[in-house]
Design an enzyme around this catalytic site. Structure first.
Site, PDB file in Angstrom:
ATOM      1  N   ASN A 294       0.879  -1.176   0.000  1.00  0.00           N
ATOM      2  CA  ASN A 294       0.000   0.000   0.000  1.00  0.00           C
ATOM      3  C   ASN A 294       0.914   1.223   0.000  1.00  0.00           C
ATOM      4  O   ASN A 294       1.490   1.547   1.033  1.00  0.00           O
ATOM      5  CB  ASN A 294      -0.898  -0.018   1.248  1.00  0.00           C
ATOM      6  CG  ASN A 294      -1.705   1.258   1.382  1.00  0.00           C
ATOM      7  OD1 ASN A 294      -1.905   1.978   0.411  1.00  0.00           O
ATOM      8  ND2 ASN A 294      -2.171   1.555   2.592  1.00  0.00           N
ATOM      9  N   TRP A 295       1.034   1.831  -1.155  1.00  0.00           N
ATOM     10  CA  TRP A 295       1.991   2.949  -1.273  1.00  0.00           C
ATOM     11  C   TRP A 295       1.455   4.235  -0.662  1.00  0.00           C
ATOM     12  O   TRP A 295       2.161   5.235  -0.612  1.00  0.00           O
ATOM     13  CB  TRP A 295       2.341   3.178  -2.755  1.00  0.00           C
ATOM     14  CG  TRP A 295       3.181   2.091  -3.351  1.00  0.00           C
ATOM     15  CD1 TRP A 295       3.586   0.921  -2.745  1.00  0.00           C
ATOM     16  CD2 TRP A 295       3.757   2.070  -4.666  1.00  0.00           C
ATOM     17  NE1 TRP A 295       4.361   0.184  -3.608  1.00  0.00           N
ATOM     18  CE2 TRP A 295       4.477   0.864  -4.799  1.00  0.00           C
ATOM     19  CE3 TRP A 295       3.715   2.947  -5.754  1.00  0.00           C
ATOM     20  CZ2 TRP A 295       5.164   0.517  -5.960  1.00  0.00           C
ATOM     21  CZ3 TRP A 295       4.400   2.604  -6.918  1.00  0.00           C
ATOM     22  CH2 TRP A 295       5.123   1.398  -7.014  1.00  0.00           C
ATOM     23  N   LYS A 296       0.200   4.237  -0.234  1.00  0.00           N
ATOM     24  CA  LYS A 296      -0.417   5.433   0.356  1.00  0.00           C
ATOM     25  C   LYS A 296      -0.202   6.635  -0.579  1.00  0.00           C
ATOM     26  O   LYS A 296      -0.229   6.478  -1.791  1.00  0.00           O
ATOM     27  CB  LYS A 296       0.138   5.695   1.752  1.00  0.00           C
ATOM     28  CG  LYS A 296       0.117   4.438   2.638  1.00  0.00           C
ATOM     29  CD  LYS A 296       0.294   4.743   4.085  1.00  0.00           C
ATOM     30  CE  LYS A 296       0.501   3.459   4.862  1.00  0.00           C
ATOM     31  NZ  LYS A 296       0.216   3.584   6.259  1.00  0.00           N
TER      32      LYS A 296
ATOM     33  N   HIS B 166      -9.472   1.338   4.668  1.00  0.00           N
ATOM     34  CA  HIS B 166      -8.199   1.486   5.384  1.00  0.00           C
ATOM     35  C   HIS B 166      -8.415   2.406   6.585  1.00  0.00           C
ATOM     36  O   HIS B 166      -9.195   3.363   6.514  1.00  0.00           O
ATOM     37  CB  HIS B 166      -7.146   2.067   4.433  1.00  0.00           C
ATOM     38  CG  HIS B 166      -5.764   1.990   5.010  1.00  0.00           C
ATOM     39  ND1 HIS B 166      -5.301   2.909   5.921  1.00  0.00           N
ATOM     40  CD2 HIS B 166      -4.769   1.088   4.826  1.00  0.00           C
ATOM     41  CE1 HIS B 166      -4.057   2.572   6.262  1.00  0.00           C
ATOM     42  NE2 HIS B 166      -3.717   1.471   5.614  1.00  0.00           N
TER      43      HIS B 166
ATOM     44  N   GLU C 164      -6.763   4.742   7.731  1.00  0.00           N
ATOM     45  CA  GLU C 164      -6.513   6.173   7.479  1.00  0.00           C
ATOM     46  C   GLU C 164      -7.732   6.814   6.811  1.00  0.00           C
ATOM     47  O   GLU C 164      -8.029   7.980   7.045  1.00  0.00           O
ATOM     48  CB  GLU C 164      -5.241   6.337   6.619  1.00  0.00           C
ATOM     49  CG  GLU C 164      -3.994   6.043   7.450  1.00  0.00           C
ATOM     50  CD  GLU C 164      -2.815   5.495   6.669  1.00  0.00           C
ATOM     51  OE1 GLU C 164      -2.799   5.600   5.435  1.00  0.00           O
ATOM     52  OE2 GLU C 164      -1.909   4.946   7.318  1.00  0.00           O
TER      53      GLU C 164
ATOM     54  N   GLU D 260      -5.742  -5.063  10.342  1.00  0.00           N
ATOM     55  CA  GLU D 260      -4.724  -4.043  10.570  1.00  0.00           C
ATOM     56  C   GLU D 260      -5.017  -3.298  11.873  1.00  0.00           C
ATOM     57  O   GLU D 260      -5.812  -2.343  11.887  1.00  0.00           O
ATOM     58  CB  GLU D 260      -4.720  -3.034   9.425  1.00  0.00           C
ATOM     59  CG  GLU D 260      -4.423  -3.636   8.076  1.00  0.00           C
ATOM     60  CD  GLU D 260      -3.748  -2.623   7.164  1.00  0.00           C
ATOM     61  OE1 GLU D 260      -2.626  -2.895   6.748  1.00  0.00           O
ATOM     62  OE2 GLU D 260      -4.338  -1.562   6.902  1.00  0.00           O
TER      63      GLU D 260
ATOM     64  N   GLY E 231       2.062   2.130  10.652  1.00  0.00           N
ATOM     65  CA  GLY E 231       3.000   3.243  10.494  1.00  0.00           C
ATOM     66  C   GLY E 231       3.664   3.676  11.786  1.00  0.00           C
ATOM     67  O   GLY E 231       4.293   4.727  11.847  1.00  0.00           O
TER      68      GLY E 231
ATOM     69  N   SER F 147       3.038  -2.328  10.316  1.00  0.00           N
ATOM     70  CA  SER F 147       4.490  -2.370  10.510  1.00  0.00           C
ATOM     71  C   SER F 147       5.095  -3.739  10.216  1.00  0.00           C
ATOM     72  O   SER F 147       6.049  -4.158  10.865  1.00  0.00           O
ATOM     73  CB  SER F 147       4.859  -1.887  11.919  1.00  0.00           C
ATOM     74  OG  SER F 147       4.423  -0.547  12.099  1.00  0.00           O
TER      75      SER F 147
ATOM     76  N   GLY G 119       2.631  -1.142   4.266  1.00  0.00           N
ATOM     77  CA  GLY G 119       2.756   0.274   3.931  1.00  0.00           C
ATOM     78  C   GLY G 119       4.211   0.657   3.749  1.00  0.00           C
ATOM     79  O   GLY G 119       4.801   0.466   2.684  1.00  0.00           O
ATOM     80  N   GLY G 120       4.807   1.164   4.810  1.00  0.00           N
ATOM     81  CA  GLY G 120       6.165   1.714   4.741  1.00  0.00           C
ATOM     82  C   GLY G 120       7.167   0.809   4.045  1.00  0.00           C
ATOM     83  O   GLY G 120       7.922   1.264   3.170  1.00  0.00           O
TER      84      GLY G 120
HETATM   85  C1  PEP Z   1      -0.850   0.052   5.743  1.00  0.00           C
HETATM   86  O1  PEP Z   1      -0.728   1.130   5.187  1.00  0.00           O
HETATM   87  O2  PEP Z   1      -1.818  -0.660   5.471  1.00  0.00           O
HETATM   88  C2  PEP Z   1       0.175  -0.382   6.695  1.00  0.00           C
HETATM   89  C3  PEP Z   1       0.051  -1.526   7.290  1.00  0.00           C
HETATM   90  O3  PEP Z   1       1.207   0.491   6.900  1.00  0.00           O
HETATM   91  P1  PEP Z   1       2.597   0.144   7.638  1.00  0.00           P
HETATM   92  O4  PEP Z   1       3.086  -1.153   7.065  1.00  0.00           O
HETATM   93  O5  PEP Z   1       3.485   1.280   7.316  1.00  0.00           O
HETATM   94  O6  PEP Z   1       2.310   0.021   9.094  1.00  0.00           O
END
Ligand code: PEP
Length: 258
Positions: free
Chosen positions: A11-13, A96, A98, A168, A174, A214, A235-236
């Site tokens: 997930n590049w956000k 999501h 966010e 999640e 994040g 994470s 994500g990251g």
């Molecule tokens: C996400 O954006 O769905 C996510 C899990 O982010 P991260 O891996 O950065 O925690």
């Protein structure tokens, strides 16, 4: 038990310009050649075309990060399922945390978006997860149950063939805090129990349930080795090719286990 798809989705956000996206997607496509798990890149809308070209001919699938429930119309800033399909998008992330936290997403809008996406042949990665406060108040199961029941409301058994659930925990997204493999397994197993109740044990067995929060090159193998964790939404670490490739390798190792 049916063998479930192991899906590693990035997930590049809100990261990467179209040019940067093209380069990153190309590198990932090249280096994940032959992966035994499914690899999906969920990228910003403006990057879809470049990423589509960069992954053409590879096994990597194209994903988006949201979709509107209406077919078309006066919804400034939104994107319809038809538009995504026309860009060769296969997967779309819905709900999501966010989006829930910053953009007023509710279980009802998650459900409306999910139905619209499925009706147009998209596959949905539906996100659920509790906040830190909800976990501390011992409300995790109640929150997950509500999000699953309402998010999947009116979906048929057949629809479920195109639904992936991503667990999640909001406190892990994040933040660098990861749920322990046992915490993540416990909730993913609970989600599977709910799916068996809402549908059938076969549907529950066949549904891919990812963990996200994470996940990184260091913890992926342990998380993915848990029996009810069938992949990751990342994500990251999905923006760092070396780390993402390690996670894909861990997913591939799981996919090839007997
Ligand atoms: C996400 O954006 O769905 C996510 C899990 O982010 P991260 O891996 O950065 O925690």
């Amino acid at each position: 038990m049916a063998k479930r798809n192991i899906i590693i989705a990035g997930n590049w956000k809100m990261n990467k310009t179209p040019f940067e996206a093209r380069c990153l997607a190309y590198e990932i496509a090249e280096k994940t050649e032959g992966a035994a798990c499914k690899v999906v890149l969920c990228v910003p809308f403006v990057d879809l075309f470049q990423v589509k070209e960069a992954i053409a001919g590879s096994g990597v699938c194209l994903g988006a990060q949201n979709v509107h429930w209406a077919e078309s119309g006066a919804f400034t800033g939104e994107i319809s399922a038809d538009m995504l399909v026309a860009c060769d998008v296969e997967y779309v992330v819905i709900g999501h945390s966010e989006r829930r936290q910053y953009f007023g997403e509710t279980d009802a809008t998650v459900n409306a978006r999910t139905k619209a996406a499925l009706a147009k042949g998209l596959k949905v990665i539906l996100c659920v997860g509790e906040t830190r406060e909800e976990r501390e108040l011992d409300e995790t199961q109640a929150v997950i149950e509500r999000q699953i029941r309402l998010g999947l409301a009116d979906l048929s058994e057949q629809d479920m063939e195109n639904v992936v659930i991503a667990y999640e925990p909001v406190w892990a997204i994040g933040t660098g805090l990861t749920a322990t493999a046992e915490q993540a397994q416990e909730v993913c197993a609970y989600i599977r129990t709910l799916l068996a109740e809402l549908y059938t044990p076969d549907v529950a067995d066949a549904t891919t349930i990812q963990y996200g929060g994470s996940m990184n090159a260091k913890n992926a193998r342990e998380l993915l080795s848990m029996p009810d964790i069938d992949g990751g939404l990342i994500g990251g670490a999905s923006l760092k090719p070396a780390d993402f490739l390690v996670i894909v390798a861990a997913g591939s190792a799981e996919a090839t286990k007997a």
